[in-house]
Design a protein around this motif. Structure first.
Motif, PDB file in Angstrom:
ATOM      1  N   GLU A  90      37.066  28.685  31.156  1.00 50.14           N
ATOM      2  CA  GLU A  90      36.637  29.717  32.089  1.00 50.14           C
ATOM      3  C   GLU A  90      35.725  29.121  33.157  1.00 50.14           C
ATOM      4  O   GLU A  90      34.833  28.323  32.847  1.00 50.14           O
ATOM      5  CB  GLU A  90      35.873  30.829  31.359  1.00 50.14           C
ATOM      6  CG  GLU A  90      36.643  31.530  30.250  1.00 50.14           C
ATOM      7  CD  GLU A  90      37.605  32.574  30.778  1.00 50.14           C
ATOM      8  OE1 GLU A  90      37.810  32.638  32.009  1.00 50.14           O
ATOM      9  OE2 GLU A  90      38.141  33.330  29.961  1.00 50.14           O
ATOM     10  N   LYS A 107      36.696  34.147  36.963  1.00 45.59           N
ATOM     11  CA  LYS A 107      35.997  35.350  36.523  1.00 45.59           C
ATOM     12  C   LYS A 107      34.697  35.497  37.301  1.00 45.59           C
ATOM     13  O   LYS A 107      34.082  34.493  37.705  1.00 45.59           O
ATOM     14  CB  LYS A 107      35.672  35.271  35.024  1.00 45.59           C
ATOM     15  CG  LYS A 107      36.891  35.142  34.106  1.00 45.59           C
ATOM     16  CD  LYS A 107      37.665  36.435  34.014  1.00 45.59           C
ATOM     17  CE  LYS A 107      38.904  36.302  33.142  1.00 45.59           C
ATOM     18  NZ  LYS A 107      38.612  35.933  31.761  1.00 45.59           N
ATOM     19  N   MET A 134      34.631  40.332  35.474  1.00 46.26           N
ATOM     20  CA  MET A 134      34.547  40.481  34.023  1.00 46.26           C
ATOM     21  C   MET A 134      33.859  41.783  33.649  1.00 46.26           C
ATOM     22  O   MET A 134      34.243  42.461  32.701  1.00 46.26           O
ATOM     23  CB  MET A 134      33.748  39.334  33.404  1.00 46.26           C
ATOM     24  CG  MET A 134      34.299  37.965  33.616  1.00 46.26           C
ATOM     25  SD  MET A 134      33.283  36.729  32.775  1.00 46.26           S
ATOM     26  CE  MET A 134      33.817  36.977  31.079  1.00 46.26           C
ATOM     27  N   THR A 178      36.795  47.478  36.512  1.00 40.32           N
ATOM     28  CA  THR A 178      36.043  46.638  35.586  1.00 40.32           C
ATOM     29  C   THR A 178      35.274  47.530  34.620  1.00 40.32           C
ATOM     30  O   THR A 178      35.606  48.690  34.450  1.00 40.32           O
ATOM     31  CB  THR A 178      35.110  45.687  36.357  1.00 40.32           C
ATOM     32  OG1 THR A 178      34.535  44.756  35.442  1.00 40.32           O
ATOM     33  CG2 THR A 178      34.003  46.422  37.089  1.00 40.32           C
ATOM     34  N   MET A 229      31.482  39.333  25.944  1.00 40.64           N
ATOM     35  CA  MET A 229      32.261  38.827  27.079  1.00 40.64           C
ATOM     36  C   MET A 229      33.548  38.139  26.637  1.00 40.64           C
ATOM     37  O   MET A 229      34.587  38.275  27.271  1.00 40.64           O
ATOM     38  CB  MET A 229      31.431  37.826  27.901  1.00 40.64           C
ATOM     39  CG  MET A 229      30.343  38.457  28.735  1.00 40.64           C
ATOM     40  SD  MET A 229      29.208  37.208  29.440  1.00 40.64           S
ATOM     41  CE  MET A 229      30.297  36.302  30.517  1.00 40.64           C
TER      42      MET A 229
END
Length: 253
Positions: free
Chosen positions: A2, A140, A176, A206, A249
């Motif tokens: 990520e 992200k 995110m 989101t 997350m």
């Protein structure tokens, strides 16, 4: 792997603290983590005690050195630091057609995604060249916010920028979620702002994370002493909150 951009147009919402503590938490969970400081104020670099007199992100974006040559190993995670010299980058790149791709290209050339599990990019409280570079490089975007109307407005403006980046730079970073920082659940204003923020995710496609980060003096103390808060005070409320946030997350991945 990520690449996470930590962004909000409003300042004072704990972007640098979020980057530093989240990077440290993820490292202690067994991950290889690199933080990149894209804020000319250098708050993240100062916070972790990085050397800002050597190679830094400015040199990387100018193409003077490889991103690998600017990496410093800190107490837990690695960092590419910055300083006020980055503030002049926007003017220097004014006529450069590839100015928004400098960070992404540097990461790709140095093959940093092969070295790290997470790259977390701190950004300034503005939507200029450094922030757009961070958004373009990321897959992200994490949005810290405090209980303040200006912060909520900053999220809306950030989303407009992200949509423009998607359209004109042909990338697809996803938001995110929104995380409340410096949050005091006992204050009515905090509750009211959280209620207001709950209306924002539908418009941005989101969510607001269920984990909120409690206000803590420990963050300011660690910052003033250039200490890794996770190492120096691992049982503090704010470290426990960020640990919970990390789990929330990435639980889907």
């Amino acid at each position: 792997m990520e690449v996470i951009c930590v962004a909000n147009q409003k300042g004072g919402v704990a972007k640098s603290a979020t980057t530093a503590i989240l990077a440290s938490v993820l490292t202690r969970k067994g991950n290889r983590v690199l933080a990149i400081d894209m804020d000319p104020q250098g708050s993240l670099s100062k916070q972790v005690g990085a050397n800002i007199n050597g190679h830094e992100v400015y040199d990387v974006l100018k193409g003077n050195i490889s991103a690998r040559d600017a990496i410093q190993a800190m107490e837990s995670f690695h960092i590419i630091p910055t300083s006020i010299i980055l503030a002049g980058l926007e003017a220097e790149l004014m006529t450069d057609m590839g100015k928004y791709f400098k960070l992404r290209d540097a990461i790709e050339r140095a093959k940093l995604t092969e070295l790290y599990d997470y790259i977390i990019i701190d950004t300034p409280p503005s939507l200029g060249v450094p922030t757009v570079n961070a958004i373009v490089a990321a897959n992200k975007v994490l949005v810290p916010t405090d209980a303040d109307c200006d912060s909520i407005n900053g999220i809306i403006q950030l989303n407009t920028t992200i949509q423009n980046v998607k359209k004109y730079c042909h990338v697809d970073p996803q938001i995110m979620g929104i995380v409340f920082t410096k949050f005091d659940p006992r204050q009515n204003n905090s509750k009211d702002m959280m209620s207001l923020a709950m209306r924002v995710p539908d418009a941005l496609n989101t969510r607001v994370f269920g984990t909120y980060i409690r206000a803590a003096v420990a963050v300011r103390e660690a910052k003033s002493r250039a200490k890794d808060l996770v190492a120096s005070n691992p049982t503090s409320n704010v470290v426990l909150d960020y640990s919970s946030l990390a789990e929330e997350m990435f639980k889907e991945g």
